[in-house]
Design a protein around this motif. Structure first.
Motif, PDB file in Angstrom:
ATOM      1  N   ARG A 106       0.844  -1.183   0.000  1.00 10.87           N
ATOM      2  CA  ARG A 106       0.000   0.000   0.000  1.00 10.87           C
ATOM      3  C   ARG A 106       0.886   1.242   0.000  1.00 10.87           C
ATOM      4  O   ARG A 106       2.024   1.200   0.464  1.00 10.87           O
ATOM      5  CB  ARG A 106      -0.917   0.013   1.228  1.00 10.87           C
ATOM      6  N   TYR A 107       0.344   2.337  -0.539  1.00  9.33           N
ATOM      7  CA  TYR A 107       1.101   3.576  -0.511  1.00  9.33           C
ATOM      8  C   TYR A 107       1.283   4.066   0.925  1.00  9.33           C
ATOM      9  O   TYR A 107       0.351   4.021   1.729  1.00  9.33           O
ATOM     10  CB  TYR A 107       0.381   4.662  -1.313  1.00  9.33           C
ATOM     11  N   THR A 108       2.478   4.534   1.231  1.00  7.17           N
ATOM     12  CA  THR A 108       2.729   5.137   2.538  1.00  7.17           C
ATOM     13  C   THR A 108       2.300   6.604   2.498  1.00  7.17           C
ATOM     14  O   THR A 108       2.122   7.195   1.422  1.00  7.17           O
ATOM     15  CB  THR A 108       4.216   5.068   2.899  1.00  7.17           C
ATOM     16  N   ASP A 109       2.163   7.209   3.676  1.00 10.00           N
ATOM     17  CA  ASP A 109       1.823   8.632   3.745  1.00 10.00           C
ATOM     18  C   ASP A 109       2.884   9.476   3.050  1.00 10.00           C
ATOM     19  O   ASP A 109       2.564  10.474   2.384  1.00 10.00           O
ATOM     20  CB  ASP A 109       1.688   9.071   5.201  1.00 10.00           C
ATOM     21  N   GLU A 110       4.131   9.059   3.165  1.00 11.69           N
ATOM     22  CA  GLU A 110       5.223   9.815   2.552  1.00 11.69           C
ATOM     23  C   GLU A 110       5.132   9.754   1.023  1.00 11.69           C
ATOM     24  O   GLU A 110       5.357  10.766   0.339  1.00 11.69           O
ATOM     25  CB  GLU A 110       6.576   9.258   3.009  1.00 11.69           C
ATOM     26  N   GLU A 111       4.805   8.596   0.494  1.00 12.42           N
ATOM     27  CA  GLU A 111       4.670   8.454  -0.957  1.00 12.42           C
ATOM     28  C   GLU A 111       3.505   9.282  -1.489  1.00 12.42           C
ATOM     29  O   GLU A 111       3.608   9.926  -2.547  1.00 12.42           O
ATOM     30  CB  GLU A 111       4.488   6.974  -1.320  1.00 12.42           C
ATOM     31  N   LEU A 112       2.393   9.277  -0.770  1.00  7.81           N
ATOM     32  CA  LEU A 112       1.231  10.058  -1.188  1.00  7.81           C
ATOM     33  C   LEU A 112       1.525  11.553  -1.113  1.00  7.81           C
ATOM     34  O   LEU A 112       1.101  12.329  -1.980  1.00  7.81           O
ATOM     35  CB  LEU A 112       0.021   9.695  -0.336  1.00  7.81           C
ATOM     36  N   GLU A 113       2.247  11.962  -0.080  1.00 10.94           N
ATOM     37  CA  GLU A 113       2.602  13.371   0.054  1.00 10.94           C
ATOM     38  C   GLU A 113       3.500  13.814  -1.101  1.00 10.94           C
ATOM     39  O   GLU A 113       3.357  14.922  -1.629  1.00 10.94           O
ATOM     40  CB  GLU A 113       3.311  13.611   1.390  1.00 10.94           C
ATOM     41  N   ASP A 136      -8.653   1.409 -13.344  1.00 12.47           N
ATOM     42  CA  ASP A 136      -7.978   0.284 -13.999  1.00 12.47           C
ATOM     43  C   ASP A 136      -6.586   0.062 -13.421  1.00 12.47           C
ATOM     44  O   ASP A 136      -5.621  -0.063 -14.160  1.00 12.47           O
ATOM     45  CB  ASP A 136      -7.883   0.532 -15.513  1.00 12.47           C
ATOM     46  N   ASN A 137      -6.458   0.016 -12.117  1.00  8.43           N
ATOM     47  CA  ASN A 137      -5.148  -0.277 -11.526  1.00  8.43           C
ATOM     48  C   ASN A 137      -5.253  -1.311 -10.419  1.00  8.43           C
ATOM     49  O   ASN A 137      -4.573  -1.234  -9.402  1.00  8.43           O
ATOM     50  CB  ASN A 137      -4.482   0.999 -11.006  1.00  8.43           C
ATOM     51  N   GLY A 138      -6.139  -2.286 -10.610  1.00  6.78           N
ATOM     52  CA  GLY A 138      -6.191  -3.396  -9.681  1.00  6.78           C
ATOM     53  C   GLY A 138      -7.274  -3.291  -8.633  1.00  6.78           C
ATOM     54  O   GLY A 138      -8.265  -2.579  -8.777  1.00  6.78           O
ATOM     55  N   THR A 139      -7.057  -3.996  -7.538  1.00 10.25           N
ATOM     56  CA  THR A 139      -8.071  -4.145  -6.495  1.00 10.25           C
ATOM     57  C   THR A 139      -7.899  -3.169  -5.338  1.00 10.25           C
ATOM     58  O   THR A 139      -8.731  -3.113  -4.442  1.00 10.25           O
ATOM     59  CB  THR A 139      -8.035  -5.586  -5.941  1.00 10.25           C
ATOM     60  N   GLY A 140      -6.821  -2.384  -5.338  1.00 12.26           N
ATOM     61  CA  GLY A 140      -6.529  -1.508  -4.207  1.00 12.26           C
ATOM     62  C   GLY A 140      -7.527  -0.389  -4.026  1.00 12.26           C
ATOM     63  O   GLY A 140      -8.147   0.084  -4.983  1.00 12.26           O
ATOM     64  N   LYS A 141      -7.668   0.082  -2.792  1.00 11.99           N
ATOM     65  CA  LYS A 141      -8.593   1.168  -2.501  1.00 11.99           C
ATOM     66  C   LYS A 141      -8.131   2.455  -3.174  1.00 11.99           C
ATOM     67  O   LYS A 141      -6.954   2.633  -3.493  1.00 11.99           O
ATOM     68  CB  LYS A 141      -8.727   1.377  -0.994  1.00 11.99           C
ATOM     69  N   ILE A 142      -9.056   3.366  -3.392  1.00 14.94           N
ATOM     70  CA  ILE A 142      -8.745   4.669  -3.951  1.00 14.94           C
ATOM     71  C   ILE A 142      -8.068   5.521  -2.879  1.00 14.94           C
ATOM     72  O   ILE A 142      -8.571   5.649  -1.767  1.00 14.94           O
ATOM     73  CB  ILE A 142     -10.021   5.360  -4.477  1.00 14.94           C
ATOM     74  N   ILE A 191      -6.088   7.246  -8.142  1.00 13.64           N
ATOM     75  CA  ILE A 191      -4.909   6.629  -7.528  1.00 13.64           C
ATOM     76  C   ILE A 191      -5.385   5.449  -6.692  1.00 13.64           C
ATOM     77  O   ILE A 191      -6.286   5.585  -5.869  1.00 13.64           O
ATOM     78  CB  ILE A 191      -4.177   7.632  -6.615  1.00 13.64           C
ATOM     79  N   GLN A 192      -4.785   4.292  -6.891  1.00 14.81           N
ATOM     80  CA  GLN A 192      -5.133   3.109  -6.102  1.00 14.81           C
ATOM     81  C   GLN A 192      -3.899   2.517  -5.444  1.00 14.81           C
ATOM     82  O   GLN A 192      -2.791   2.588  -5.995  1.00 14.81           O
ATOM     83  CB  GLN A 192      -5.766   2.031  -6.998  1.00 14.81           C
ATOM     84  N   ASP A 193      -4.087   1.918  -4.276  1.00 15.93           N
ATOM     85  CA  ASP A 193      -3.000   1.167  -3.659  1.00 15.93           C
ATOM     86  C   ASP A 193      -2.531   0.078  -4.616  1.00 15.93           C
ATOM     87  O   ASP A 193      -3.362  -0.639  -5.211  1.00 15.93           O
ATOM     88  CB  ASP A 193      -3.464   0.530  -2.348  1.00 15.93           C
TER      89      ASP A 193
END
Length: 518
Positions: free
Chosen positions: A170-177, A405-411, A465-467
């Motif tokens: 999953r994306y980290t807070d740092e990556e999202l920032e 279209d980037n898989g099953t991860g949450k938005i 953006i999805q995980d």
């Protein structure tokens, strides 16, 4: 100093725009309740995967999935539901049988899948392996006349990917920032360190081209000599995961390619080592495939929730995902997940009793995997001035298109696709979903899927953006892309957010701002 003042002014204007943008809290409450407490997203995903099976373009599976979607959308009360042809695609293809095993020097089942649009084995064959261990085409000439009735593979000393890296991420807070702080990069020439100025990169590209040429030349010679099959490897695979895509042409007039099987990395390397050591290896093959040529057209599923405002009902908000998949798994994360979420989003809106001002149109695209054909042709046929190569009058009525279209991860947020004017709008619309982990808005582009068909003619097109989850490491275009790799809570969250975005786009006083034509 001027740069700082400009930045402060921009931030101030953006914050003011965010404050002015409206959120219908009552509607969000209804959408959240229906989407999170009464979800049908996994029921839809079950139908599109386990029940239908693989959904390769032009196959019976894709047509079965399309008809299911049409019937379900009608049942939910959508209007103008149709299976709309977009033009000629070519031949369909279906795998009907696949048995592969090593029979000498001992018996061992082999994990393998044929590439699509390749021929079968013409019944059960037991053939000796011919190892080709050359790195230039001149040396390949010595193999002429030796391929007949052989199973051919190129020697590889590839190493398995490290098993210490986790598949699920999953994306980290740092990556999202970091995403949120991204800026538009304007490239005026070849950047330093790019392929043009990087000797290592140039060498890597040259080696890849050389390897591809050797592989294609070997296949050409093997087919001409009457080989039984060609074995391929994708070194990204491990632990029984096979990355498999196309291996032949789907054009109606093109001949069938020879049988080309992707073999698990572990099996391939074992066979290569045995053959390299001079130990005879024999393979059993019984592969049956079928080409479908009765209907060469491609189809999209289209349906609408009609707008209710007399002044705005002719304007349209679109949402979509591609329905087609590859053939090895059942296309769960690519892209039954996206199709299920988009279908669930319109179901949520209907079940919540909300009355959108603008018309909401869902599209489930076909032939995305072969080059966005379904969405590109829809945009070309309906929304494009073909002289100006820009949106026509109908295209100008599209407020926005939203894609998944980037898989099953949450938005986790949304890509602006360099449409900075949309930032304050989407920032405000994400606020009710911060508790669900969605709050990132990035100026960045993302590619490879159907929102690009809209963006290229000036229609605002966006991808969420999805995980990442295990999309690139385990499920994308592999035999592991199955229902059990879906995350139900993530898909519920995604459908809820999409429904809210679509509804607010439909209710907004003005359409989503557009980028200037470059």
């Amino acid at each position: 100093m001027k740069k700082i003042l400009h930045l402060m002014l921009f931030v101030g204007l953006s914050l003011n725009a965010v404050a002015q943008e409206k959120v219908d809290e009552a509607a969000v409450k209804k959408i959240r309740k229906e989407g999170l407490e009464n979800s049908k997203v996994m029921d839809i995903a079950f139908q599109l995967t386990d029940v239908v099976g693989p959904r390769l373009q032009g196959s019976p599976g894709l047509m079965k999935a399309s008809k299911y979607a049409v019937n379900q959308l009608k049942e939910w009360g959508l209007e103008n539901v149709q299976l709309e042809p977009w033009g000629e695609f070519g031949k369909g293809w279906e795998l009907q049988k696949c048995y592969v095993a090593m029979t000498a020097p001992y018996y061992k089942p082999i994990l393998a899948f044929p590439k699509v649009w390749t021929a079968g084995s013409n019944g059960l064959q037991n053939a000796e392996v011919l190892l080709v261990d050359e790195s230039d085409t001149t040396a390949l000439e010595q193999y002429k006349g030796k391929f007949k009735n052989k199973v051919v593979l190129l020697y590889s000393d590839a190493k398995l990917p490290s098993g210490f890296n986790p598949d699920v991420k999953r994306y980290t807070d740092e990556e999202l920032e970091k995403m949120a702080k991204a800026e538009i990069v304007v490239r005026t020439g070849q950047p330093a360190g790019g392929p043009g100025g990087n000797p290592e990169m140039r060498e890597m590209i040259a080696n890849m081209r050389r390897a591809t040429y050797i592989s294609n030349k070997t296949k050409e010679m093997a087919k001409a000599d009457g080989a039984v099959a060609f074995l391929s490897i994708n070194a990204r695979g491990k632990d029984g995961t096979l990355f498999v895509q196309g291996g032949g042409s789907y054009k109606a007039t093109d001949p069938e390619n020879m049988l080309d099987l992707v073999v698990s990395t572990e099996d391939y390397l074992s066979i290569a080592r045995l053959a390299k050591a001079g130990i005879p290896v024999k393979i059993d093959l019984d592969v049956k495939s079928k080409f479908h040529t009765a209907d060469l057209k491609g189809y999209n599923v289209i349906a609408e929730i009609k707008g209710t405002d007399p002044k705005l009902k002719d304007e349209v908000v679109m949402l979509g995902a591609h329905l087609d998949s590859w053939h090895t798994g059942t296309g769960a994360t690519d892209n039954a997940a996206g199709s299920s979420v988009m279908m669930e989003a319109v179901r949520i809106l209907k079940a919540s009793g909300l009355k959108p001002k603008r018309t909401i149109r869902i599209a489930l695209w076909s032939a995305e995997e072969q080059g966005l054909h379904g969405s590109r042709n829809y945009v070309k046929n309906h929304l494009t001035d073909t002289v100006k190569q820009w949106s026509n009058a109908a295209g100008e009525k599209i407020s926005a298109y939203f894609n998944l279209d980037n898989g099953t991860g949450k938005i986790r947020g949304i890509y602006l696709q360099e449409n900075e004017a949309a930032r304050p709008i989407f920032t405000k619309w994400l606020e009710p979903f911060h508790d669900l982990g969605a709050k990132t808005v990035t100026i960045s582009n993302t590619g490879g899927t159907d929102h690009l068909s809209f963006d290229r003619v000036g229609i605002p097109g966006f991808q969420f953006i999805q995980d990442p989850m295990e999309y690139s490491t385990r499920t994308h275009h592999t035999n592991m892309d199955t229902y059990d790799h879906l995350y139900p809570e993530d898909l519920k969250q995604a459908a809820t957010i999409v429904a809210s975005f679509v509804y607010h786009t439909a209710q907004r006083e003005a359409k989503i701002p557009r980028k200037e034509k470059k």
